[in-house]
Design a protein around this motif. Structure first.
Motif, short mmCIF file in Angstrom:
data_model
loop_
_atom_site.label_atom_id
_atom_site.label_comp_id
_atom_site.label_asym_id
_atom_site.label_seq_id
_atom_site.Cartn_x
_atom_site.Cartn_y
_atom_site.Cartn_z
N LEU A 245 0.78 -2.14 -0.38
CA LEU A 245 0.09 -0.11 0.11
C LEU A 245 0.40 1.01 0.22
N ASN A 246 0.04 2.00 -0.63
CA ASN A 246 0.62 3.45 -0.30
C ASN A 246 1.38 4.42 0.96
N SER A 247 1.74 3.27 1.94
CA SER A 247 2.02 4.37 2.52
C SER A 247 3.18 3.49 3.28
N PRO A 248 4.70 5.12 3.97
CA PRO A 248 5.46 4.84 4.32
C PRO A 248 6.07 4.68 4.98
N GLY A 249 4.84 4.21 7.00
CA GLY A 249 5.15 3.05 7.53
C GLY A 249 4.95 1.48 7.12
N LEU A 250 4.04 1.72 6.83
CA LEU A 250 3.97 0.29 6.33
C LEU A 250 4.88 -0.44 5.40
N LEU A 251 5.80 0.23 4.55
CA LEU A 251 6.69 -0.08 3.33
C LEU A 251 7.74 -0.12 4.35
N GLN A 252 8.11 0.64 5.37
CA GLN A 252 9.26 0.61 5.79
C GLN A 252 9.76 -0.78 6.76
N THR A 253 9.03 -2.13 6.81
CA THR A 253 9.62 -2.82 7.28
C THR A 253 9.39 -3.83 5.91
N VAL A 254 9.33 -3.32 4.85
CA VAL A 254 9.12 -4.30 3.61
C VAL A 254 10.26 -4.76 2.65
N ASP A 255 11.33 -5.71 2.50
CA ASP A 255 12.50 -6.00 2.41
C ASP A 255 12.11 -5.94 0.78
#
Length: 233
Positions: A75-85
């Protein structure tokens, strides 16, 4: 440097140099995707195109605004993306405003996709290229999104003035309608840290450059060297 500020709808011809600004959240997310190891980001014109690209390239990561949906990985969310490799991966991004704005200026000779997290690198690249005229595309709310306008004005100022205080520009962004909607949960697909992450000035030292590659609009991170005479913010 002459700076002009337009909404997407006000663009009548392709500018020579364009800085497309989407603070909350498309181009904050794009920067985070590169920080998480993404090799490139492909901008899709529609959700259907994003899914079609994903279907042709199953290893690509499809990303969208709003709630989770079948076929999309993020999703278009920096908070959700910051843990994705995302190491070495290609991301397909489709958002409401940011991707639309970038595609609207795809014929420009230089397109930069910007937010506060890459503001200094963006301004530095404009100085490095010695751009005489720059069109800033304010993508949110039909060009009225104050977080995008504030960021655009800050980058324009920073590109021409060695010393620029960011506090007032960040305050405007923090008090914007988009920030309130993210904080209050009006928008879907949101992480509690999204607003704070979108307001992290110069979190990353690279700029985000967009260019056409094989009929697709592709974003890549671009390291920007320090210039002689650069002053700290």
């Amino acid at each position: 440097m002459k700076a002009r500020f337009f909404s997407i709808e006000e663009l009548v011809e392709a500018p020579s140099v364009a800085v497309v600004v989407d603070v909350m959240r498309a181009f904050t997310v794009a920067a985070w995707a590169f920080a998480q190891g993404a090799q490139k980001i492909v901008l899709a014109e529609s959700l259907d195109e994003a899914l079609a690209l994903k279907d042709r390239h199953p290893d690509w990561v499809a990303l969208k605004d709003g709630p989770p949906a079948s076929g999309f990985d993020a999703l278009n969310s920096p908070g959700l993306l910051q843990t994705v490799d995302l190491g070495g991966r290609t991301v397909v991004q489709k958002t409401t405003a940011g991707t639309v704005g970038a595609l609207a200026v795809k014929e420009a000779s230089l397109v930069l996709c910007a937010s506060f997290v890459v503001a200094e690198a963006t301004a530095r690249l404009l100085r490095l290229r010695e751009c005489d005229s720059v069109t800033f595309v304010v993508t949110g709310e039909g060009g009225q999104a104050d977080e995008d306008l504030a960021c655009a004005q800050y980058i324009a100022r920073r590109a021409t003035e060695a010393r620029t205080d960011a506090d007032e520009f960040l305050r405007r962004a923090a008090e914007s309608r988009a920030a309130a909607e993210l904080a209050e949960g009006v928008r879907q697909g949101v992480h509690p840290d999204d607003v704070a992450l979108c307001l992290e000035l110069d979190r990353f030292s690279f700029a985000v450059v967009a260019a056409m590659e094989d009929s697709l609009m592709v974003l890549r991170s671009c390291a920007v060297p320090s210039l002689t005479g650069d002053a700290p913010i």
